[in-house]
Scaffold this motif. Structure first.
Motif, PDB file in Angstrom:
ATOM      1  N   THR A  11      -5.590   0.129  -3.748  1.00 44.36           N
ATOM      2  CA  THR A  11      -5.274   1.153  -2.748  1.00 44.36           C
ATOM      3  C   THR A  11      -6.103   2.408  -2.953  1.00 44.36           C
ATOM      4  O   THR A  11      -6.299   2.867  -4.073  1.00 44.36           O
ATOM      5  N   LEU A  58      -4.254   6.841   3.859  1.00 46.24           N
ATOM      6  CA  LEU A  58      -5.023   5.615   3.626  1.00 46.24           C
ATOM      7  C   LEU A  58      -5.742   5.115   4.866  1.00 46.24           C
ATOM      8  O   LEU A  58      -6.762   4.427   4.759  1.00 46.24           O
ATOM      9  N   SER A  68      -2.912  -4.178  -2.962  1.00 46.63           N
ATOM     10  CA  SER A  68      -2.207  -2.968  -3.421  1.00 46.63           C
ATOM     11  C   SER A  68      -2.840  -2.359  -4.669  1.00 46.63           C
ATOM     12  O   SER A  68      -2.858  -1.135  -4.838  1.00 46.63           O
ATOM     13  N   ARG A  88       0.833  -1.211   0.000  1.00 49.41           N
ATOM     14  CA  ARG A  88       0.000   0.000   0.000  1.00 49.41           C
ATOM     15  C   ARG A  88       0.864   1.255   0.000  1.00 49.41           C
ATOM     16  O   ARG A  88       0.752   2.122   0.859  1.00 49.41           O
ATOM     17  N   TYR A 123      -7.645   1.682   3.125  1.00 49.33           N
ATOM     18  CA  TYR A 123      -6.467   0.829   2.972  1.00 49.33           C
ATOM     19  C   TYR A 123      -6.679  -0.228   1.892  1.00 49.33           C
ATOM     20  O   TYR A 123      -5.716  -0.756   1.338  1.00 49.33           O
TER      21      TYR A 123
END
Length: 411
Positions: free
Chosen positions: A117, A83, A114, A52, A110
Motif C-alpha cells: 500500500t 491512495l 495490502s 488497503r 493503491y
C-alpha cells in the motif's frame, strides 16, 4: 555558368521547402497529462472485509461473539487516506496501418496488494488502433464486463464492489461497429493482479485465456443496452501428493451480464446484473472446490459456486450540486454439484446474501469536488447448508455504517 548555379541553388531551395512542408504536415506524438489528488476521511461502525487500510470496502465480517456474549466486531474505526491519487498520460500519434493511434498510461498509489500500500501500480496501460468501423486495444485495462458507460458514480473507491465488478487485466480486445449504434466486441485476456481465489497460477496453468463477447446498442451518450458472456478455465494443481503423480484437471467457469444506462437532461440512471460461476476475480463472493463424493487425495473434479449480483445507481445534478444513490444486492446460489468446503477456494462461501444502500451528495467548483457519502452494508451469513452448498438457515444480519468525506482536485 551563373545561370546553371542559380538553377541548382533554386532546385535545392525548393526541395528543402518541400521536405520542410512534409515534416510540418506529418503528425506528431502529443502527450497530455491528467489526474487528480484525492483525500478521504472514512468512519466505520463494524469491522469488515476490506483491504488497503479500508480503502476498498466489501461487507461486514461474520459475527464474532466472545465469552460474555458480545460481538467484538462492533468496533468504531477511523482512517484518512489518499491512495487513489492518480496520474495519467494520454498519447496521440500518427496514423499507422490506416488507423488512428493512441495510448494511455495511468497509475495510482493503491498498489497491487495490502503489503505494498502507497506504492505505485499499473492501473491502465493500453495502445489503441482505431479504424472507421473497428478498434483494437492491447494492454492492461478494465475487464470487458466493466462497461465505461455503466460504472456507478459512487464517491467511495471500488465503484460499488462487490456488487459491481472490479478487475483490470492484460488483454487484447477487438471491437466492431457493423452499423450505426451497434457495438460488438471480442476479448481474450489473462489474470493480472486481480486473480481468482486459490492458487495464483491456476489460470496460467490452464494454458487458455479467458474469453469474453459483448454486444451493445449505443445511442450517442443518451442510452446504452447490452449483453456480455464469458468463459474461463482454471487448473488449480499440477501434483497429487498421495499418489506421487501429476494432474491437469481443469475446471471451466462461465459468466453473463446485462447492463443499461440512460442519460437525461440532469439525471443519469445505470443498472446491471451479473450471474456466473466463481466470480472471485471480479471481487465478488463465491468460489469453487472439490466435489464431495471424491477423495481429497484423488484427481478430483471441481464444483463451482454460482453468484447473482445486481445494482442500480441514480445521479441527479442541481447546478454545482449532485445527489445520488447506489443500491446493490448479491447472493450466493450454491452449486449444481455436491460441494466440499475441504480443498476449496473462495471469497466467503459461508455467505447467504449481502446488500447495500448508499446515498451521496457532492459539490463541484471549478476543478475541486467535495463530497459526503453514507453507506449501509448488511451481510447475512449462512448457518447451515445442503450438499450443494445452498443455505438452509442463516445467522442474524450484521451491518456496518460507513461515512466517507472526500475531496478531489483534478487537473
Amino acid at each position: 555558368m551563373k545561370k546553371s548555379l542559380f538553377i541548382t541553388a533554386f532546385s535545392v531551395f525548393t526541395a528543402f521547402i518541400s521536405v520542410a512542408q512534409e515534416q510540418t504536415q506529418k503528425p506528431k506524438i502529443e502527450v497530455k497529462p491528467y489526474g487528480y489528488v484525492a483525500w478521504e476521511t472514512i468512519f466505520d461502525t463494524y469491522k469488515s472485509v476490506d483491504t488497503r487500510d479500508g480503502e476498498l470496502y466489501l461487507y461486514p465480517l461474520k459475527p464474532n461473539i466472545d465469552a460474555n456474549g458480545t460481538d467484538v466486531n462492533k468496533k468504531h474505526q477511523l482512517q484518512m487516506l489518499s491512495l487513489t491519487t492518480r496520474l495519467g498520460l494520454k498519447i496521440s500519434g500518427p496514423d499507422i496501418l490506416g488507423a488512428k493511434t493512441s495510448a494511455m498510461v495511468e497509475t495510482d498509489f493503491y498498489a497491487t496488494a495490502s503489503e505494498y500500500t502507497r506504492l505505485l501500480r499499473v492501473r491502465h496501460a493500453i495502445m489503441t488502433l482505431k479504424w472507421q468501423h473497428s478498434e483494437l486495444i492491447m494492454g492492461h485495462y478494465w475487464h470487458p464486463i466493466i462497461v465505461n458507460e455503466v460504472i456507478p458514480s459512487t464517491l467511495a473507491f471500488g465503484a460499488g464492489a462487490p456488487f459491481h465488478s472490479l478487475n483490470r487485466s492484460p488483454q487484447i480486445r477487438f471491437t466492431y461497429y457493423p452499423i450505426e449504434k451497434v457495438r460488438l466486441s471480442a476479448t481474450a485476456l489473462t489474470q493480472g493482479y486481480h486473480k481468482s481465489m486459490g492458487p495464483a497460477e491456476a489460470q496460467r496453468n490452464s494454458g487458455l485465456p479467458e474469453l469474453m463477447a459483448q454486444a451493445a446498442f449505443v445511442k450517442n451518450k443518451s442510452f446504452i443496452f447490452g449483453l456480455s458472456a464469458g468463459y474461463k478455465w482454471l487448473t488449480p494443481r499440477l501434483y497429487i501428493t498421495s499418489s506421487n503423480t501429476g494432474t491437469h484437471k481443469t475446471v471451466g467457469q462461465y459468466l453473463f451480464s446485462v447492463f443499461t444506462a440512460a442519460n437525461m437532461a440532469k439525471t443519469n440512471i445505470k443498472f446491471e446484473t451479473v450471474y456466473g460461476e466463481n466470480l472471485t476475480h471480479l471481487i465478488m463472493i463465491g468460489g469453487y472446490g472439490r466435489v464431495t463424493e471424491t477423495s481429497a487425495d484423488s484427481d478430483y473434479d471441481y464444483a463451482n459456486l454460482r453468484t447473482l449480483s445486481t445494482w442500480l445507481d441514480v445521479n441527479h445534478k442541481l447546478g454545482k450540486w449532485s445527489i445520488g444513490v447506489f443500491a446493490g444486492y448479491s447472493k450466493l446460489l450454491g452449486s449444481n454439484k455436491n460441494y466440499s468446503t475441504i480443498a476449496s477456494y473462495h471469497r466467503n462461501d459461508d455467505m447467504n446474501y449481502v446488500y447495500r444502500i448508499s446515498p451521496r451528495v457532492s459539490y463541484k467548483e471549478e476543478n475541486l469536488v467535495l463530497g459526503i457519502e453514507y453507506m449501509l452494508t448488511t451481510a447475512v451469513y449462512g448457518k447451515t447448508f445442503d450438499a450443494q452448498h445452498k443455505v438452509t438457515s442463516s445467522l442474524d444480519p450484521v451491518s456496518n455504517n460507513r461515512i466517507t468525506i472526500s475531496a478531489k482536485y483534478s487537473f
